[in-house]
Design a protein around this motif. Sequence first.
Motif, PDB file in Angstrom:
ATOM      1  N   UNK A  27      67.294  15.774 136.555  1.00  0.00           N
ATOM      2  CA  UNK A  27      68.047  15.645 135.313  1.00  0.00           C
ATOM      3  C   UNK A  27      67.210  16.138 134.134  1.00  0.00           C
ATOM      4  N   UNK A  28      65.934  15.789 134.116  1.00  0.00           N
ATOM      5  CA  UNK A  28      65.050  16.266 133.046  1.00  0.00           C
ATOM      6  C   UNK A  28      64.989  17.785 133.051  1.00  0.00           C
ATOM      7  N   UNK A  29      64.884  18.383 134.229  1.00  0.00           N
ATOM      8  CA  UNK A  29      64.830  19.844 134.325  1.00  0.00           C
ATOM      9  C   UNK A  29      66.125  20.472 133.829  1.00  0.00           C
ATOM     10  N   UNK A  30      67.258  19.911 134.223  1.00  0.00           N
ATOM     11  CA  UNK A  30      68.557  20.453 133.798  1.00  0.00           C
ATOM     12  C   UNK A  30      68.734  20.331 132.289  1.00  0.00           C
ATOM     13  N   UNK A  31      68.417  19.178 131.728  1.00  0.00           N
ATOM     14  CA  UNK A  31      68.564  18.979 130.282  1.00  0.00           C
ATOM     15  C   UNK A  31      67.646  19.925 129.514  1.00  0.00           C
ATOM     16  N   UNK A  32      66.421  20.070 129.980  1.00  0.00           N
ATOM     17  CA  UNK A  32      65.492  20.973 129.298  1.00  0.00           C
ATOM     18  C   UNK A  32      65.971  22.421 129.375  1.00  0.00           C
ATOM     19  N   UNK A  33      66.489  22.835 130.523  1.00  0.00           N
ATOM     20  CA  UNK A  33      66.984  24.201 130.679  1.00  0.00           C
ATOM     21  C   UNK A  33      68.180  24.463 129.775  1.00  0.00           C
ATOM     22  N   UNK A  34      69.117  23.531 129.751  1.00  0.00           N
ATOM     23  CA  UNK A  34      70.290  23.685 128.880  1.00  0.00           C
ATOM     24  C   UNK A  34      69.862  23.739 127.418  1.00  0.00           C
ATOM     25  N   UNK A  35      68.927  22.887 127.041  1.00  0.00           N
ATOM     26  CA  UNK A  35      68.445  22.887 125.657  1.00  0.00           C
ATOM     27  C   UNK A  35      67.776  24.196 125.279  1.00  0.00           C
ATOM     28  N   UNK A  36      66.981  24.753 126.191  1.00  0.00           N
ATOM     29  CA  UNK A  36      66.304  26.024 125.918  1.00  0.00           C
ATOM     30  C   UNK A  36      67.308  27.159 125.802  1.00  0.00           C
ATOM     31  N   UNK A  37      68.269  27.213 126.719  1.00  0.00           N
ATOM     32  CA  UNK A  37      69.284  28.276 126.676  1.00  0.00           C
ATOM     33  C   UNK A  37      70.108  28.163 125.397  1.00  0.00           C
ATOM     34  N   UNK A  38      70.507  26.960 125.037  1.00  0.00           N
ATOM     35  CA  UNK A  38      71.300  26.768 123.830  1.00  0.00           C
ATOM     36  C   UNK A  38      70.490  27.140 122.587  1.00  0.00           C
ATOM     37  N   UNK A  39      69.195  26.799 122.577  1.00  0.00           N
ATOM     38  CA  UNK A  39      68.342  27.166 121.442  1.00  0.00           C
ATOM     39  C   UNK A  39      68.216  28.687 121.333  1.00  0.00           C
ATOM     40  N   UNK A  40      68.136  29.384 122.456  1.00  0.00           N
ATOM     41  CA  UNK A  40      68.076  30.848 122.429  1.00  0.00           C
ATOM     42  C   UNK A  40      69.376  31.422 121.876  1.00  0.00           C
ATOM     43  N   UNK A  41      70.513  30.882 122.316  1.00  0.00           N
ATOM     44  CA  UNK A  41      71.809  31.351 121.808  1.00  0.00           C
ATOM     45  C   UNK A  41      71.898  31.110 120.304  1.00  0.00           C
ATOM     46  N   UNK A  42      71.460  29.957 119.857  1.00  0.00           N
ATOM     47  CA  UNK A  42      71.487  29.673 118.421  1.00  0.00           C
ATOM     48  C   UNK A  42      70.526  30.582 117.657  1.00  0.00           C
ATOM     49  N   UNK A  43      69.396  30.912 118.268  1.00  0.00           N
ATOM     50  CA  UNK A  43      68.461  31.848 117.632  1.00  0.00           C
ATOM     51  C   UNK A  43      69.081  33.225 117.460  1.00  0.00           C
TER      52      UNK A  43
ATOM     53  N   UNK B 124      71.988  29.132 107.215  1.00  0.00           N
ATOM     54  CA  UNK B 124      71.684  27.707 107.051  1.00  0.00           C
ATOM     55  C   UNK B 124      72.359  26.873 108.143  1.00  0.00           C
ATOM     56  N   UNK B 125      73.600  27.206 108.470  1.00  0.00           N
ATOM     57  CA  UNK B 125      74.322  26.496 109.531  1.00  0.00           C
ATOM     58  C   UNK B 125      73.633  26.689 110.880  1.00  0.00           C
ATOM     59  N   UNK B 126      73.219  27.912 111.171  1.00  0.00           N
ATOM     60  CA  UNK B 126      72.519  28.184 112.431  1.00  0.00           C
ATOM     61  C   UNK B 126      71.175  27.473 112.470  1.00  0.00           C
ATOM     62  N   UNK B 127      70.484  27.422 111.338  1.00  0.00           N
ATOM     63  CA  UNK B 127      69.186  26.735 111.282  1.00  0.00           C
ATOM     64  C   UNK B 127      69.353  25.238 111.553  1.00  0.00           C
ATOM     65  N   UNK B 128      70.395  24.637 110.982  1.00  0.00           N
ATOM     66  CA  UNK B 128      70.654  23.208 111.214  1.00  0.00           C
ATOM     67  C   UNK B 128      70.952  22.949 112.691  1.00  0.00           C
ATOM     68  N   UNK B 129      71.717  23.843 113.301  1.00  0.00           N
ATOM     69  CA  UNK B 129      72.043  23.670 114.723  1.00  0.00           C
ATOM     70  C   UNK B 129      70.802  23.807 115.597  1.00  0.00           C
ATOM     71  N   UNK B 130      69.927  24.736 115.266  1.00  0.00           N
ATOM     72  CA  UNK B 130      68.692  24.904 116.037  1.00  0.00           C
ATOM     73  C   UNK B 130      67.849  23.635 115.953  1.00  0.00           C
TER      74      UNK B 130
END
Length: 123
Positions: free
Chosen positions: A43-59, A72-78
């Motif tokens: 679960x830790x691995x899955x959550x970390x992977x999803x968080x990293x992928x989502x952070x890349x998409x937001x970047x 500013x909206x994208x920065x808040x989401x990141x």
Amino acid sequence: MNKLLGFMNMLLADEKDKATDIPWLQSIVEAVQRVIGDIIVPIIIIVATIGIVYAIVLGVNYAKAETSDQKEEAKKRIINVVVGAVLMIVLMLALYLFVENAHDIFGWVEAGGNNPTTETPTT
């Protein structure tokens, strides 16, 4: 409260320390400990992977943003996704540590916060 913690400590005690008349409850507690211990790392691995992928998409969205409002909206989401991922990992690790050390924790609380394995010095 101390009676409840004493009962839970008795359930989580080592085989030689068990003095319970409820073996079916003991088997349930052991099964829950095993399940939580077995699934927490994936679960830790899955959550970390999803968080990293989502952070890349937001970047990428931040880089593509044309107006300052979109940036500013994208920065808040990141910031939110990084804080959320770190919080989830910390909470899952805390749960894992609690499950692995439940017997010692309940023994310590039952002893009133004193270390139950050491004797108090007499003067």
